[in-house]
Write a protein that holds these residues in place. Structure first.
Motif, PDB file in Angstrom:
ATOM      1  N   VAL A   1       0.844  -1.191   0.000  1.00 20.73           N
ATOM      2  CA  VAL A   1       0.000   0.000   0.000  1.00 20.73           C
ATOM      3  C   VAL A   1       0.884   1.248   0.000  1.00 20.73           C
ATOM      4  CG1 VAL A   1      -1.742   1.298   1.278  1.00 20.73           C
ATOM      5  CG2 VAL A   1      -1.871  -1.201   1.203  1.00 20.73           C
ATOM      6  N   PHE A   2       1.852   1.252   0.873  1.00 21.70           N
ATOM      7  CA  PHE A   2       2.757   2.393   1.037  1.00 21.70           C
ATOM      8  C   PHE A   2       3.468   2.720  -0.272  1.00 21.70           C
ATOM      9  CE2 PHE A   2       6.302   4.825   2.639  1.00 21.70           C
ATOM     10  CZ  PHE A   2       5.874   5.384   3.830  1.00 21.70           C
ATOM     11  N   ILE A   3       4.077   1.716  -0.887  1.00 17.30           N
ATOM     12  CA  ILE A   3       4.892   1.986  -2.078  1.00 17.30           C
ATOM     13  C   ILE A   3       4.033   2.240  -3.313  1.00 17.30           C
ATOM     14  CG2 ILE A   3       6.866   0.729  -1.152  1.00 17.30           C
ATOM     15  CD1 ILE A   3       6.198  -1.609  -2.948  1.00 17.30           C
TER      16      ILE A   3
ATOM     17  N   TYR B   1       2.240   8.902  -6.780  1.00 17.03           N
ATOM     18  CA  TYR B   1       2.616  10.309  -6.635  1.00 17.03           C
ATOM     19  C   TYR B   1       4.016  10.594  -7.187  1.00 17.03           C
ATOM     20  CZ  TYR B   1      -1.447  11.395  -3.784  1.00 17.03           C
ATOM     21  OH  TYR B   1      -2.736  11.602  -3.338  1.00 17.03           O
ATOM     22  N   GLN B   2       4.594   9.612  -7.886  1.00 18.28           N
ATOM     23  CA  GLN B   2       5.907   9.745  -8.528  1.00 18.28           C
ATOM     24  C   GLN B   2       7.000  10.155  -7.536  1.00 18.28           C
ATOM     25  OE1 GLN B   2       5.035  12.429 -11.849  1.00 18.28           O
ATOM     26  NE2 GLN B   2       4.790  10.661 -13.192  1.00 18.28           N
ATOM     27  N   LEU B   3       6.918   9.532  -6.357  1.00 23.71           N
ATOM     28  CA  LEU B   3       7.957   9.738  -5.342  1.00 23.71           C
ATOM     29  C   LEU B   3       9.089   8.736  -5.497  1.00 23.71           C
ATOM     30  CD1 LEU B   3       5.634  10.344  -2.278  1.00 23.71           C
ATOM     31  CD2 LEU B   3       7.119  12.041  -3.340  1.00 23.71           C
TER      32      LEU B   3
ATOM     33  N   LEU C   1      12.880   1.193  -8.033  1.00 23.41           N
ATOM     34  CA  LEU C   1      12.862   1.137  -6.574  1.00 23.41           C
ATOM     35  C   LEU C   1      11.584   0.472  -6.078  1.00 23.41           C
ATOM     36  CD1 LEU C   1      14.108   1.755  -3.864  1.00 23.41           C
ATOM     37  CD2 LEU C   1      13.173   4.073  -3.989  1.00 23.41           C
ATOM     38  N   PHE C   2      10.489   0.712  -6.780  1.00 24.56           N
ATOM     39  CA  PHE C   2       9.235   0.037  -6.436  1.00 24.56           C
ATOM     40  C   PHE C   2       9.436  -1.472  -6.465  1.00 24.56           C
ATOM     41  CE2 PHE C   2       5.346  -2.090  -7.716  1.00 24.56           C
ATOM     42  CZ  PHE C   2       4.386  -1.548  -6.866  1.00 24.56           C
ATOM     43  N   SER C   3      10.072  -1.975  -7.515  1.00 27.00           N
ATOM     44  CA  SER C   3      10.305  -3.413  -7.642  1.00 27.00           C
ATOM     45  C   SER C   3      11.193  -3.929  -6.516  1.00 27.00           C
ATOM     46  CB  SER C   3      10.938  -3.730  -9.000  1.00 27.00           C
ATOM     47  OG  SER C   3      10.096  -3.313 -10.064  1.00 27.00           O
TER      48      SER C   3
END
Length: 434
Positions: A369-371, A377-379, A384-386
């Protein structure tokens, strides 16, 4: 009209594949002695470009085209808001006494602070390599540190419930600590999103104040306004459709409002759940009516959507393995060592300390959920998500084996017969592992 019909057909086909994959992988996870959520996360990754897309790229792209992904995103957003509402509503306020919260907060802090600092340290080392243009170093460090600070309250609760430890000394302490942990994580995320959306400090302050005002009103005025619903359910002995409709309208309105002011919709759902009356019949009815539907249909959509954004092939590059390894080590060490040492200092044995450290390392659905919010929001970058999806899988998969190694059956059985005190104080004279 024809376009809408074609889209509906494609969405139904995608839903069929998603549900089939998550059910099969979830079942395999249970057979392997893992929580179902581990299999469901893996199913989402398998449906993404790294597995399904690598074998049948044309079919994968047609099945999960851009218009289908838009519909899946809406469904997953509602599913997350509803899930967080149910988590908030299921939290037993009987455990939340001042002494219990004080002791559990110490445990939660001992996991949050080391994980956050280690995560922020790794983020600082690899900021130039992993960050997106336009994301400040402060935002990046806050996000990675916050992501690694998470403990999956639902996964911990499910493990303890399945093993009959929810109402034991160690189980109660861990549950409350996990709840405190998640609350802090959502606070960190609210600050990050406020900074990202507002663009300056003054706008971020207004967003944070708006979220705080919403939470304060919902947990005071809103709580009083919701009490008649509990009385109606108690009088009827069940949750009737019109009452359920009112509750869902409140959840949707709260989720929309928090999204509107710049804090993600899950915050509105969670706070609304906390505001629900602590009525056993209402809690049972909400779980019966909504939890299974959400877990079977909407959450698998979220796992699939996460998988569609996960590209595993790039993680085998030697340039990526170093930051990936550093992030995984920081995530594990921060929770396991920090929480384990605190439990030991509170008078429990090393076995108990190791068991709690392993459980508090489970990040499961909550880090996803967090990521996902960070990605929306393109943070953070897809790369990095992976990496953080890998953290979710590895830390959650390790939680139960560590617990089992730390707490053999004879110690676990003895713990079930040890009374729980209001302050979760260790009964050292009856602790067979001390």
């Amino acid at each position: 009209m024809g376009g809408n019909f074609e889209l509906a057909t494609k969405v139904l086909a995608a839903l069929f594949v998603v549900l089939a994959a998550t059910r099969v992988c979830g079942r395999l996870a249970l057979i392997a002695g893992q929580p179902r959520v581990v299999g469901e996360i893996v199913a989402g990754v398998l449906l993404g470009p790294s597995a399904f897309g690598a074998v049948l790229p044309g079919v994968q792209q047609h099945l999960f085209s851009a218009d289908v992904k838009s519909v899946l995103y809406v469904l997953s957003t509602f599913g997350l808001a509803l899930f967080m509402f149910l988590i908030g509503a299921s939290l037993d306020h009987g455990f939340v006494t001042k002494p219990a919260v004080r002791q559990a907060t110490v445990l939660a802090t001992s996991g949050i602070v080391p994980s956050f600092l280690l995560g922020a340290g790794v983020a600082a080392l690899f900021y130039d390599r992993l960050s997106l243009p336009g994301v400040t170093e402060v935002q990046f460090l806050l996000f990675v540190g916050g992501a690694l600070s998470i403990t999956a309250f639902p996964v911990v609760a499910r493990i303890l419930q399945e093993r009959g430890l929810s109402n034991t000394r160690i189980g109660s302490l861990t549950l409350v600590a996990a709840a405190v942990d998640d609350a802090v994580a959502w606070g960190i995320l609210a600050v990050i999103i406020a900074l990202a959306k507002a663009g300056d400090a003054s706008g971020a302050v207004l967003t944070i104040l708006g979220a705080a005002a919403f939470a304060g009103l919902m947990l005071t005025v809103g709580k009083r306004l919701l009490k008649p619903l509990a009385r109606r359910v108690e009088r009827d002995g069940e949750l009737k459709p019109q009452t359920l409709a009112v509750i869902l309208l409140v959840v949707i309105a709260a989720s929309w409002f928090t999204d509107f002011i710049g804090v993600f919709s899950v915050f509105g759902g969670f706070v609304t759940g906390l505001a629900m009356p602590q009525n056993p019949i209402l809690r049972r009815e909400l779980t019966t009516r909504l939890m299974d539907f959400n877990a079977i249909l909407l959450l698998p959509v979220f796992f699939a959507f996460s998988g569609l954004n996960t590209q595993m092939s790039g993680l085998t590059d030697l340039q990526v393995l170093l930051p990936l390894t550093a992030i995984v080590v920081a995530a594990f060490v921060g929770k396991y060592v920090g929480c384990g040492l605190t439990v030991r200092l509170q008078g429990f044995s090393w076995r108990y300390a190791s068991a709690v450290g392993g459980l508090m390392n489970a990040r499961g659905l909550m880090i996803l959920v967090f990521i996902n919010i960070g990605l929306a929001y393109q943070l953070i970058s897809p790369q990095l998500f992976s990496m953080l999806v890998v953290v979710a899988v590895l830390t959650t998969a390790a939680a139960l084996p560590i617990y089992r190694l730390s707490m053999p059956k004879h110690i676990e059985d003895a713990e079930k017969w040890t009374p729980t005190s209001a302050e979760f104080l260790p009964a050292t004279t009856r602790d067979p592992a001390a």
